[in-house]
Design a protein around this motif. Structure first.
Motif, PDB file in Angstrom:
ATOM      1  N   VAL A 153       0.950  -0.952  -0.121  1.00 21.81           N
ATOM      2  CA  VAL A 153       0.443   0.216  -0.092  1.00 21.81           C
ATOM      3  C   VAL A 153       0.831   1.554   0.426  1.00 21.81           C
ATOM      4  O   VAL A 153       0.804   1.782   0.991  1.00 21.81           O
ATOM      5  N   PRO A 154       0.968   1.633  -1.173  1.00 26.03           N
ATOM      6  CA  PRO A 154       2.210   2.724  -1.169  1.00 26.03           C
ATOM      7  C   PRO A 154       1.459   3.903  -0.631  1.00 26.03           C
ATOM      8  O   PRO A 154       0.288   4.476  -1.209  1.00 26.03           O
ATOM      9  N   PRO A 155       2.259   4.759   0.150  1.00 24.16           N
ATOM     10  CA  PRO A 155       1.378   5.975   0.748  1.00 24.16           C
ATOM     11  C   PRO A 155       1.452   7.155  -0.635  1.00 24.16           C
ATOM     12  O   PRO A 155       2.291   7.132  -1.066  1.00 24.16           O
ATOM     13  N   PRO A 156       0.593   7.989  -0.480  1.00 24.45           N
ATOM     14  CA  PRO A 156      -0.166   8.584  -1.345  1.00 24.45           C
ATOM     15  C   PRO A 156       0.765  10.275  -1.230  1.00 24.45           C
ATOM     16  O   PRO A 156       1.020  10.081   0.495  1.00 24.45           O
ATOM     17  N   PRO A 157       0.744  11.018  -1.848  1.00 29.37           N
ATOM     18  CA  PRO A 157       1.976  12.222  -1.415  1.00 29.37           C
ATOM     19  C   PRO A 157       1.310  13.188  -0.742  1.00 29.37           C
ATOM     20  O   PRO A 157       2.250  13.000  -0.115  1.00 29.37           O
ATOM     21  N   ARG A 213       5.756  12.273   3.927  1.00 27.84           N
ATOM     22  CA  ARG A 213       6.426  13.064   4.816  1.00 27.84           C
ATOM     23  C   ARG A 213       6.327  12.050   6.098  1.00 27.84           C
ATOM     24  O   ARG A 213       7.241  11.731   7.087  1.00 27.84           O
ATOM     25  N   ASN A 214       5.424  11.145   6.749  1.00 26.87           N
ATOM     26  CA  ASN A 214       5.577  10.518   7.561  1.00 26.87           C
ATOM     27  C   ASN A 214       5.699   9.473   7.306  1.00 26.87           C
ATOM     28  O   ASN A 214       3.901   8.400   8.064  1.00 26.87           O
ATOM     29  N   ARG A 215       6.077   8.470   7.064  1.00 25.97           N
ATOM     30  CA  ARG A 215       5.950   7.714   6.158  1.00 25.97           C
ATOM     31  C   ARG A 215       5.663   6.249   7.382  1.00 25.97           C
ATOM     32  O   ARG A 215       5.297   4.744   7.301  1.00 25.97           O
ATOM     33  N   TRP A 216       6.599   6.451   8.547  1.00 23.55           N
ATOM     34  CA  TRP A 216       6.460   5.357   9.250  1.00 23.55           C
ATOM     35  C   TRP A 216       5.081   4.973  10.306  1.00 23.55           C
ATOM     36  O   TRP A 216       4.494   3.797  10.241  1.00 23.55           O
ATOM     37  N   LYS A 217       4.089   6.197   9.866  1.00 22.28           N
ATOM     38  CA  LYS A 217       2.648   6.119  10.709  1.00 22.28           C
ATOM     39  C   LYS A 217       2.122   5.608   9.676  1.00 22.28           C
ATOM     40  O   LYS A 217       1.035   5.474   9.890  1.00 22.28           O
ATOM     41  N   TRP A 218       2.122   5.980   8.430  1.00 25.07           N
ATOM     42  CA  TRP A 218       1.515   4.803   7.281  1.00 25.07           C
ATOM     43  C   TRP A 218       1.422   3.370   7.750  1.00 25.07           C
ATOM     44  O   TRP A 218       0.662   3.402   7.929  1.00 25.07           O
ATOM     45  N   ARG A 219       2.433   2.901   7.897  1.00 24.66           N
ATOM     46  CA  ARG A 219       2.860   2.180   7.791  1.00 24.66           C
ATOM     47  C   ARG A 219       2.149   1.017   9.318  1.00 24.66           C
ATOM     48  O   ARG A 219       1.813   0.274   9.169  1.00 24.66           O
ATOM     49  N   LEU A 230      -9.600   3.640   9.760  1.00 26.24           N
ATOM     50  CA  LEU A 230     -10.273   4.173   8.471  1.00 26.24           C
ATOM     51  C   LEU A 230      -9.903   5.367   7.519  1.00 26.24           C
ATOM     52  O   LEU A 230      -9.659   6.096   7.163  1.00 26.24           O
ATOM     53  N   ARG A 231     -10.320   6.308   9.238  1.00 31.21           N
ATOM     54  CA  ARG A 231     -10.739   7.415   8.958  1.00 31.21           C
ATOM     55  C   ARG A 231      -9.293   8.146   9.332  1.00 31.21           C
ATOM     56  O   ARG A 231      -8.623   8.972   8.403  1.00 31.21           O
ATOM     57  N   GLN A 232      -7.903   7.841  10.332  1.00 28.98           N
ATOM     58  CA  GLN A 232      -7.057   8.589   9.812  1.00 28.98           C
ATOM     59  C   GLN A 232      -6.114   8.022   8.544  1.00 28.98           C
ATOM     60  O   GLN A 232      -4.957   9.227   8.005  1.00 28.98           O
ATOM     61  N   ILE A 233      -6.661   6.754   7.656  1.00 27.43           N
ATOM     62  CA  ILE A 233      -5.771   6.432   6.432  1.00 27.43           C
ATOM     63  C   ILE A 233      -6.216   7.245   5.450  1.00 27.43           C
ATOM     64  O   ILE A 233      -5.333   7.768   4.278  1.00 27.43           O
ATOM     65  N   LEU A 234      -7.350   7.613   6.026  1.00 23.02           N
ATOM     66  CA  LEU A 234      -8.310   8.991   4.894  1.00 23.02           C
ATOM     67  C   LEU A 234      -7.627  10.444   5.340  1.00 23.02           C
ATOM     68  O   LEU A 234      -7.490  10.646   4.030  1.00 23.02           O
ATOM     69  N   LEU A 235      -7.429  10.597   6.572  1.00 21.83           N
ATOM     70  CA  LEU A 235      -8.016  12.182   6.623  1.00 21.83           C
ATOM     71  C   LEU A 235      -6.375  12.257   6.001  1.00 21.83           C
ATOM     72  O   LEU A 235      -5.718  13.071   5.237  1.00 21.83           O
ATOM     73  N   MET A 236      -4.767  11.027   6.589  1.00 19.65           N
ATOM     74  CA  MET A 236      -3.890  11.075   6.154  1.00 19.65           C
ATOM     75  C   MET A 236      -3.589  11.357   4.292  1.00 19.65           C
ATOM     76  O   MET A 236      -2.409  11.957   3.697  1.00 19.65           O
ATOM     77  N   ALA A 237      -4.252  10.127   3.419  1.00 19.45           N
ATOM     78  CA  ALA A 237      -4.692  10.505   2.163  1.00 19.45           C
ATOM     79  C   ALA A 237      -5.124  11.545   1.176  1.00 19.45           C
ATOM     80  O   ALA A 237      -5.349  11.923   0.469  1.00 19.45           O
ATOM     81  N   ARG A 273      -4.283  20.360  10.612  1.00 14.88           N
ATOM     82  CA  ARG A 273      -4.094  19.410  11.898  1.00 14.88           C
ATOM     83  C   ARG A 273      -4.568  18.233  11.543  1.00 14.88           C
ATOM     84  O   ARG A 273      -3.320  17.050  12.164  1.00 14.88           O
ATOM     85  N   GLU A 274      -4.994  17.984  11.547  1.00 15.44           N
ATOM     86  CA  GLU A 274      -5.872  16.286  11.874  1.00 15.44           C
ATOM     87  C   GLU A 274      -4.938  15.208  10.196  1.00 15.44           C
ATOM     88  O   GLU A 274      -4.493  14.321  10.537  1.00 15.44           O
ATOM     89  N   GLN A 275      -5.061  16.802   9.100  1.00 11.83           N
ATOM     90  CA  GLN A 275      -4.640  15.781   7.963  1.00 11.83           C
ATOM     91  C   GLN A 275      -3.198  15.692   8.115  1.00 11.83           C
ATOM     92  O   GLN A 275      -2.437  15.137   7.715  1.00 11.83           O
ATOM     93  N   LYS A 276      -2.113  16.426   9.089  1.00 15.27           N
ATOM     94  CA  LYS A 276      -1.021  16.032   8.978  1.00 15.27           C
ATOM     95  C   LYS A 276      -0.551  15.652   9.897  1.00 15.27           C
ATOM     96  O   LYS A 276       0.045  15.114  10.590  1.00 15.27           O
ATOM     97  N   GLY A 277      -1.395  14.633  10.874  1.00 19.02           N
ATOM     98  CA  GLY A 277      -1.139  13.965  12.003  1.00 19.02           C
ATOM     99  C   GLY A 277      -0.859  14.099  13.071  1.00 19.02           C
ATOM    100  O   GLY A 277      -0.436  14.166  14.175  1.00 19.02           O
ATOM    101  N   ALA A 278      -1.635  15.814  13.240  1.00 18.36           N
ATOM    102  CA  ALA A 278      -0.623  16.198  14.463  1.00 18.36           C
ATOM    103  C   ALA A 278      -1.575  15.855  15.504  1.00 18.36           C
ATOM    104  O   ALA A 278      -3.440  16.015  15.956  1.00 18.36           O
ATOM    105  N   ALA A 279      -0.985  16.072  17.021  1.00 21.11           N
ATOM    106  CA  ALA A 279      -1.818  15.985  18.058  1.00 21.11           C
ATOM    107  C   ALA A 279      -1.039  15.847  19.184  1.00 21.11           C
ATOM    108  O   ALA A 279       0.082  15.427  18.981  1.00 21.11           O
ATOM    109  N   SER A 280      -1.531  15.853  20.581  1.00 18.27           N
ATOM    110  CA  SER A 280      -0.922  15.760  21.316  1.00 18.27           C
ATOM    111  C   SER A 280      -0.384  14.073  22.088  1.00 18.27           C
ATOM    112  O   SER A 280      -1.616  13.103  22.366  1.00 18.27           O
TER     113      SER A 280
END
Length: 291
Positions: A28-32, A36-42, A148-155, A237-244
């Protein structure tokens, strides 16, 4: 000395999830937007695979072995025992993955992995508390939609019908498989307070007092983000995966970390502390989810 079959399953599970994590970029190759956050995608895709396996397996376990809901301490069907062992292997792999890829000051939540591994490991080694461990894993049904929500956000697929449908299902399963679980666990502690050691009962009560508002806060954030107007800054912020770190750990592990509160209960093998357990009220972890 012969090696416990449960430990062999744990080792095999760790290796399998590690190999899956390493090969996911090809599968599942990460989208563009996620490169920038490949490890989290995996990490999220690996967690999704675990959620599908463990959530579905836990639900099937209660359906195929009704005795688990009557005796959550002493009943340990081989299939259910193996499923818990597989989850221990996943938790170990997730621990290593986060340890290798997150900065130390962002990874204090790694400490809580130890309690998860110890509690599930205890169930595997002692062949007890398998029912409780399966209850913890039932929450993975909701975790599927969190991942799935996080995957859609990152994509960067927020404004799509797929994201909207997932948001609705996610919210519904969050209520059923998370909030309802805390209510059931609180009720369980109250009904069995005379059968639970004082120290364990005290820890359980404090744990519920901490986790309940955390779940409510996360529910509110999901509701606000997906069903009410969010500001542009919040969406970015969500699309970048930022969170405390607190919210990241809470969403990823808060359910499973309730398990130690019941795994320490003293109950003779083969006795039921609460036979009236509703299968639709599970508990457990939600790996890889960020708000």
């Amino acid at each position: 000395m012969a090696v416990s079959p449960g430990l062999l399953v744990v080792a095999g599970s760790f290796a399998a999830f590690r190999l899956l994590n390493r090969g996911l970029e090809r599968l599942v190759p990460p989208p563009p937007s996620a490169r920038r956050n490949r490890w989290k995608w995996r990490n999220i895709w690996t967690s999704l695979a675990h959620s599908v396996l463990s959530g579905g397996g836990a639900l099937a376990g209660f359906c195929l072995h009704p005795g688990l809901s009557e005796d959550m301490v002493g009943t340990h069907p081989p299939g259910a025992h193996s499923l818990v062992a597989v989850s221990v292997g996943y938790f170990l792999e997730d621990f290593v993955d986060m340890l290798c890829n997150q900065k130390l000051h962002q990874s204090w939540e790694l400490l809580f992995h130890h309690s998860v591994i110890v509690c599930f490991g205890t169930a595997v080694l002692l062949h007890q508390y398998i029912g409780f461990a399966l209850v913890a894993l039932l929450v993975e049904i909701n975790s599927i939609f969190l991942h799935l929500r996080q995957i859609l956000l990152m994509a960067n697929l927020v404004h799509t019908p797929c994201y909207r449908l997932n948001s609705i299902i996610n919210l519904g399963t969050y209520v059923v498989f998370r909030i309802a679980t805390l209510a059931w666990m609180t009720r369980w502690l109250f009904l069995n307070r005379e059968n639970v050691p004082l120290a364990t009962y005290s820890i359980g009560t404090v744990g519920m007092a901490i986790m309940t508002p955390m779940n409510i806060i996360l529910f509110y954030r999901l509701l606000r983000s997906d069903f009410f107007k969010s500001t542009t800054a919040e969406m970015r912020r969500e699309q970048k995966g930022a969170a405390s770190p607190l919210l990241f750990w809470t969403a990823k592990h808060h359910g499973v970390c309730l398990t130690p509160l019941v795994l320490q209960c003293s109950s003779p093998r083969g006795t039921a502390l609460n036979p009236a357990f509703p299968v639709a009220s599970p508990m457990g972890e939600a790996p890889g989810f960020t708000l």
